[in-house]
Design a protein around this motif. Structure first.
Motif, short mmCIF file in Angstrom:
data_model
loop_
_atom_site.label_atom_id
_atom_site.label_comp_id
_atom_site.label_asym_id
_atom_site.label_seq_id
_atom_site.Cartn_x
_atom_site.Cartn_y
_atom_site.Cartn_z
N PHE A 1 4.91 -8.89 -6.65
CA PHE A 1 3.74 -8.20 -6.12
C PHE A 1 3.84 -6.71 -6.43
N TRP A 2 2.67 -6.12 -6.74
CA TRP A 2 2.57 -4.69 -7.04
C TRP A 2 1.64 -4.02 -6.04
N GLY A 3 1.95 -2.76 -5.75
CA GLY A 3 0.99 -1.94 -5.05
C GLY A 3 -0.01 -1.36 -6.03
N GLN A 4 -0.98 -0.62 -5.51
CA GLN A 4 -2.03 -0.07 -6.37
C GLN A 4 -1.60 1.25 -7.01
N GLY A 5 -0.53 1.85 -6.52
CA GLY A 5 -0.01 3.08 -7.09
C GLY A 5 -0.49 4.32 -6.35
N THR A 6 0.33 5.36 -6.41
CA THR A 6 -0.02 6.65 -5.84
C THR A 6 0.38 7.73 -6.84
N LEU A 7 -0.51 8.69 -7.05
CA LEU A 7 -0.30 9.70 -8.09
C LEU A 7 0.54 10.85 -7.57
N SER B 1 5.73 6.40 0.66
CA SER B 1 5.92 5.26 1.53
C SER B 1 5.13 4.07 0.99
N CYS B 2 5.62 2.88 1.28
CA CYS B 2 4.95 1.65 0.89
C CYS B 2 4.93 0.74 2.11
N VAL C 1 0.84 -1.19 0.00
CA VAL C 1 0.00 0.00 0.00
C VAL C 1 0.88 1.24 0.00
N GLU C 2 0.79 2.00 -1.10
CA GLU C 2 1.57 3.23 -1.21
C GLU C 2 0.82 4.41 -0.62
#
Length: 123
Positions: free
Chosen positions: A112-118, A21-22, A5-6
């Motif tokens: 594994f990937w996070g959902q991303g943060t803009l 942060s992640c 989670v970013e």
């Protein structure tokens, strides 16, 4: 279930700073190389930075060297990207990634990937 989670994205003026942060829900976080990737509007996702299991090795894309710093805290299962001197071309969705190999600089290595943060950098 593994989750990345970013947080920390937002709008910043050119020349400014942001800290991403992640937070990872991986029981064996310290056994994964970790990385940051980004995808700008209309472009393919690209590598930004990665860090080895215990943080002894880091690597950066040429476009961010000297301005971005990747770090990790294995006790807290967190990954951080400090971004300084941001440029408008840094506008993108930034993704946290976990890789089982030694490196995390190629999408093919990502487990594994996070959902991303803009991140939006205004000129």
């Amino acid at each position: 279930q593994v989750q990345l989670v970013e947080s920390g994205g937002g709008l910043v003026q050119a020349g400014g700073s942001l800290r991403l942060s992640c937070s990872a829900s991986i029981r064996t976080f310290g056994s994964y190389a970790m990385g940051w990737f980004r995808q700008a509007p209309g472009k393919e996702r690209e590598f930004v930075a990665d860090i080895s299991w215990i943080g002894s090795r880091t690597d950066y894309a040429d476009s961010v060297k000297g301005r971005f710093t990747i770090s990790r805290d294995n006790d807290k299962s967190t990954l951080t990207l400090q971004m300084n001197s941001l440029k408008p071309e840094g506008t993108a969705v930034y993704y946290c990634a976990a890789c089982r190999g030694v490196y995390c600089d190629d999408e093919k290595s990502v487990a594994f990937w996070g959902q991303g943060t803009l991140v939006t950098v205004s000129s």
